[in-house]
Scaffold this motif. Structure first.
Motif, PDB file in Angstrom:
ATOM      1  N   PRO A  32      32.090  17.566  16.087  1.00 40.05           N
ATOM      2  CA  PRO A  32      31.529  18.651  16.901  1.00 40.05           C
ATOM      3  C   PRO A  32      32.504  19.116  17.989  1.00 40.05           C
ATOM      4  N   VAL A  33      32.875  20.382  17.910  1.00 41.24           N
ATOM      5  CA  VAL A  33      33.713  21.003  18.947  1.00 41.24           C
ATOM      6  C   VAL A  33      32.941  22.234  19.418  1.00 41.24           C
ATOM      7  N   PRO A  34      32.510  22.253  20.682  1.00 43.75           N
ATOM      8  CA  PRO A  34      31.744  23.392  21.181  1.00 43.75           C
ATOM      9  C   PRO A  34      32.496  24.710  20.998  1.00 43.75           C
ATOM     10  N   ALA A  35      31.738  25.772  20.737  1.00 48.55           N
ATOM     11  CA  ALA A  35      32.332  27.098  20.531  1.00 48.55           C
ATOM     12  C   ALA A  35      33.193  27.513  21.718  1.00 48.55           C
ATOM     13  N   GLU A  36      32.748  27.163  22.936  1.00 49.58           N
ATOM     14  CA  GLU A  36      33.520  27.536  24.127  1.00 49.58           C
ATOM     15  C   GLU A  36      34.900  26.890  24.130  1.00 49.58           C
ATOM     16  N   VAL A  37      34.952  25.649  23.653  1.00 51.71           N
ATOM     17  CA  VAL A  37      36.233  24.934  23.588  1.00 51.71           C
ATOM     18  C   VAL A  37      37.125  25.569  22.537  1.00 51.71           C
ATOM     19  N   LYS A  38      36.573  25.861  21.368  1.00 53.45           N
ATOM     20  CA  LYS A  38      37.354  26.517  20.314  1.00 53.45           C
ATOM     21  C   LYS A  38      37.908  27.855  20.803  1.00 53.45           C
ATOM     22  N   ASN A  53      40.226  15.215  27.267  1.00 52.11           N
ATOM     23  CA  ASN A  53      38.771  15.103  27.171  1.00 52.11           C
ATOM     24  C   ASN A  53      38.299  14.161  28.265  1.00 52.11           C
ATOM     25  N   THR A  86      26.213  13.950  26.618  1.00 53.60           N
ATOM     26  CA  THR A  86      25.387  13.966  25.413  1.00 53.60           C
ATOM     27  C   THR A  86      25.528  12.619  24.711  1.00 53.60           C
TER      28      THR A  86
END
Length: 92
Positions: A32-38, A53, A86
């Protein structure tokens, strides 16, 4: 266990594999890589696997101990919520 603050997830996985004398196969789309990070990495020309991280922990535990490990991390979260945002088990 590793802290991915320096070198990101890829460095942590390489360190764990090297210290253990094994290889690690990772299915990148399952991490899982958040969209904001991508999006931010795309704009800045960075690889999300190699960026810092902070406040994260990389731990590899036997499958039969994964639930216990997660429970303990979530207990810690109750009093150290700033470090864990999380609680979830990620298996590959």
């Amino acid at each position: 266990m590793r802290d991915p603050t320096r070198g990101g997830l890829s460095a942590s996985l390489c360190e764990i594999a090297s210290a253990s004398g094994v290889g690690i196969d990772v299915v990148e789309r399952d991490v899982p890589v958040p969209a904001e990070v991508k999006d931010a990495c795309g704009l800045l020309g960075l690889d999300p696997w190699q960026v810092a991280n902070e406040g994260k922990l990389v731990a590899i535990v036997p499958a039969e101990h994964a639930e216990t490990a997660l429970e303990r991390v979530c207990l810690i979260r109750a009093w150290w919520s700033a470090m864990v945002d999380t609680c979830r088990v990620w298996q590959c």
